[in-house]
Design a protein around this motif. Structure first.
Motif, PDB file in Angstrom:
ATOM      1  N   LEU A  78      19.396  60.163  53.371  1.00  0.00           N
ATOM      2  CA  LEU A  78      18.552  61.344  53.233  1.00  0.00           C
ATOM      3  C   LEU A  78      17.805  61.589  54.542  1.00  0.00           C
ATOM      4  CD1 LEU A  78      17.020  60.475  49.739  1.00  0.00           C
ATOM      5  CD2 LEU A  78      18.826  62.130  50.206  1.00  0.00           C
ATOM      6  N   LYS A  79      17.100  62.716  54.641  1.00  0.00           N
ATOM      7  CA  LYS A  79      16.364  63.034  55.863  1.00  0.00           C
ATOM      8  C   LYS A  79      15.286  62.003  56.184  1.00  0.00           C
ATOM      9  CE  LYS A  79      16.972  68.026  56.041  1.00  0.00           C
ATOM     10  NZ  LYS A  79      16.290  69.327  56.037  1.00  0.00           N
ATOM     11  N   ASN A  80      14.698  61.403  55.135  1.00  0.00           N
ATOM     12  CA  ASN A  80      13.628  60.432  55.365  1.00  0.00           C
ATOM     13  C   ASN A  80      14.158  59.031  55.678  1.00  0.00           C
ATOM     14  OD1 ASN A  80      14.473  59.468  52.912  1.00  0.00           O
ATOM     15  ND2 ASN A  80      12.553  59.835  51.834  1.00  0.00           N
ATOM     16  N   GLY A  81      15.483  58.860  55.735  1.00  0.00           N
ATOM     17  CA  GLY A  81      16.067  57.572  56.102  1.00  0.00           C
ATOM     18  C   GLY A  81      16.498  56.719  54.932  1.00  0.00           C
ATOM     19  N   LYS A  82      16.146  57.123  53.705  1.00  0.00           N
ATOM     20  CA  LYS A  82      16.567  56.359  52.524  1.00  0.00           C
ATOM     21  C   LYS A  82      18.038  56.636  52.246  1.00  0.00           C
ATOM     22  CE  LYS A  82      12.675  55.797  49.489  1.00  0.00           C
ATOM     23  NZ  LYS A  82      12.103  56.242  48.217  1.00  0.00           N
ATOM     24  N   TRP A  83      18.668  55.691  51.559  1.00  0.00           N
ATOM     25  CA  TRP A  83      20.063  55.878  51.173  1.00  0.00           C
ATOM     26  C   TRP A  83      20.153  56.865  50.018  1.00  0.00           C
ATOM     27  CZ3 TRP A  83      23.905  54.229  54.091  1.00  0.00           C
ATOM     28  CH2 TRP A  83      23.695  53.157  54.955  1.00  0.00           C
ATOM     29  N   LYS A  84      21.192  57.704  50.055  1.00  0.00           N
ATOM     30  CA  LYS A  84      21.465  58.597  48.931  1.00  0.00           C
ATOM     31  C   LYS A  84      21.922  57.748  47.754  1.00  0.00           C
ATOM     32  CE  LYS A  84      23.018  62.567  51.666  1.00  0.00           C
ATOM     33  NZ  LYS A  84      24.160  63.422  52.009  1.00  0.00           N
ATOM     34  N   SER A  85      22.052  58.365  46.596  1.00  0.00           N
ATOM     35  CA  SER A  85      22.529  57.645  45.417  1.00  0.00           C
ATOM     36  C   SER A  85      23.942  57.129  45.686  1.00  0.00           C
ATOM     37  CB  SER A  85      22.542  58.594  44.218  1.00  0.00           C
ATOM     38  OG  SER A  85      23.039  57.940  43.089  1.00  0.00           O
ATOM     39  N   ASN A  86      24.137  55.825  45.565  1.00  0.00           N
ATOM     40  CA  ASN A  86      25.408  55.149  45.867  1.00  0.00           C
ATOM     41  C   ASN A  86      25.843  55.323  47.323  1.00  0.00           C
ATOM     42  OD1 ASN A  86      25.867  53.955  43.392  1.00  0.00           O
ATOM     43  ND2 ASN A  86      26.858  55.768  42.561  1.00  0.00           N
ATOM     44  N   GLY A  87      24.909  55.722  48.189  1.00  0.00           N
ATOM     45  CA  GLY A  87      25.245  55.987  49.586  1.00  0.00           C
ATOM     46  C   GLY A  87      25.682  54.750  50.348  1.00  0.00           C
ATOM     47  N   PHE A  88      24.966  53.662  50.146  1.00  0.00           N
ATOM     48  CA  PHE A  88      25.306  52.438  50.881  1.00  0.00           C
ATOM     49  C   PHE A  88      26.696  51.966  50.490  1.00  0.00           C
ATOM     50  CE2 PHE A  88      25.366  47.826  51.416  1.00  0.00           C
ATOM     51  CZ  PHE A  88      25.053  47.727  52.753  1.00  0.00           C
ATOM     52  N   LYS A  89      26.962  51.973  49.195  1.00  0.00           N
ATOM     53  CA  LYS A  89      28.262  51.515  48.691  1.00  0.00           C
ATOM     54  C   LYS A  89      29.394  52.372  49.275  1.00  0.00           C
ATOM     55  CE  LYS A  89      30.614  50.771  44.278  1.00  0.00           C
ATOM     56  NZ  LYS A  89      30.479  50.901  42.816  1.00  0.00           N
ATOM     57  N   ARG A  90      29.192  53.675  49.297  1.00  0.00           N
ATOM     58  CA  ARG A  90      30.220  54.570  49.821  1.00  0.00           C
ATOM     59  C   ARG A  90      30.364  54.414  51.336  1.00  0.00           C
ATOM     60  NH1 ARG A  90      28.835  60.305  47.870  1.00  0.00           N
ATOM     61  NH2 ARG A  90      26.723  59.495  47.975  1.00  0.00           N
ATOM     62  N   ALA A  91      29.250  54.182  52.032  1.00  0.00           N
ATOM     63  CA  ALA A  91      29.296  53.992  53.486  1.00  0.00           C
ATOM     64  C   ALA A  91      30.071  52.722  53.830  1.00  0.00           C
ATOM     65  CB  ALA A  91      27.884  53.926  54.060  1.00  0.00           C
ATOM     66  N   VAL A  92      29.838  51.661  53.082  1.00  0.00           N
ATOM     67  CA  VAL A  92      30.553  50.396  53.305  1.00  0.00           C
ATOM     68  C   VAL A  92      32.053  50.613  53.106  1.00  0.00           C
ATOM     69  CG1 VAL A  92      30.947  48.094  52.352  1.00  0.00           C
ATOM     70  CG2 VAL A  92      28.623  48.882  52.762  1.00  0.00           C
ATOM     71  N   LYS A  93      32.392  51.294  52.031  1.00  0.00           N
ATOM     72  CA  LYS A  93      33.802  51.525  51.715  1.00  0.00           C
ATOM     73  C   LYS A  93      34.476  52.341  52.822  1.00  0.00           C
ATOM     74  CE  LYS A  93      36.694  52.647  47.791  1.00  0.00           C
ATOM     75  NZ  LYS A  93      36.748  53.068  46.396  1.00  0.00           N
ATOM     76  N   GLU A  94      33.806  53.395  53.274  1.00  0.00           N
ATOM     77  CA  GLU A  94      34.390  54.235  54.323  1.00  0.00           C
ATOM     78  C   GLU A  94      34.488  53.483  55.648  1.00  0.00           C
ATOM     79  OE1 GLU A  94      33.751  58.482  56.632  1.00  0.00           O
ATOM     80  OE2 GLU A  94      32.768  58.175  54.700  1.00  0.00           O
ATOM     81  N   ALA A  95      33.480  52.675  55.977  1.00  0.00           N
ATOM     82  CA  ALA A  95      33.500  51.911  57.229  1.00  0.00           C
ATOM     83  C   ALA A  95      34.655  50.920  57.224  1.00  0.00           C
ATOM     84  CB  ALA A  95      32.177  51.189  57.441  1.00  0.00           C
ATOM     85  N   HIS A  96      34.894  50.273  56.087  1.00  0.00           N
ATOM     86  CA  HIS A  96      36.040  49.357  55.989  1.00  0.00           C
ATOM     87  C   HIS A  96      37.348  50.122  56.170  1.00  0.00           C
ATOM     88  CE1 HIS A  96      34.292  45.491  55.112  1.00  0.00           C
ATOM     89  NE2 HIS A  96      33.537  45.992  54.151  1.00  0.00           N
ATOM     90  N   LYS A  97      37.422  51.310  55.612  1.00  0.00           N
ATOM     91  CA  LYS A  97      38.626  52.121  55.721  1.00  0.00           C
ATOM     92  C   LYS A  97      38.878  52.499  57.185  1.00  0.00           C
ATOM     93  CE  LYS A  97      40.641  56.323  53.779  1.00  0.00           C
ATOM     94  NZ  LYS A  97      40.369  57.503  52.937  1.00  0.00           N
ATOM     95  N   ILE A  98      37.801  52.906  57.893  1.00  0.00           N
ATOM     96  CA  ILE A  98      37.926  53.291  59.309  1.00  0.00           C
ATOM     97  C   ILE A  98      38.294  52.090  60.165  1.00  0.00           C
ATOM     98  CG2 ILE A  98      36.618  54.094  61.323  1.00  0.00           C
ATOM     99  CD1 ILE A  98      34.977  55.822  59.357  1.00  0.00           C
TER     100      ILE A  98
END
Length: 104
Positions: A78-98
């Protein structure tokens, strides 16, 4: 370095240490043996800290994953730096994919 040279060097170092410790002891009012014990204890601690085990080198995959995660993480925050709902989980998954993980 020959054993005689080592002894001479050790003697010079002792003279140098004594020339530093005695004035310090007289200024502080502490006995020279106490000041010497303190200095030897601190240097022993410094030597032990310097001999700390080396950290394990990061693998090529770990470096790729780290870079990918840093690159895509803002997309899931989010703009304030907090993770979106399930954001961390999705970011991890995408980073592994990349990074190219799980190619079995």
């Amino acid at each position: 370095m020959t054993p005689d040279e080592k002894l001479m060097l050790a003697a010079r170092l002792r003279v140098l240490a004594d020339s530093l410790l005695v004035p310090t002891a007289t200024l502080t009012g502490l006995p020279p043996s106490l000041v010497q014990g303190f200095v030897e204890g601190t240097t022993t601690g410094a030597v032990a800290a310097a001999k700390a085990p080396k950290k394990k080198k990061a693998s090529a995959y770990a470096r790729k994953y780290k870079a990918a995660f840093k690159r895509i993480a803002p997309k899931y925050k989010l703009k304030n730096g907090k993770w979106k709902s399930n954001g961390f989980k999705r970011a991890v998954k995408e980073a592994h994919k990349i990074a190219g993980g799980k190619k079995r």
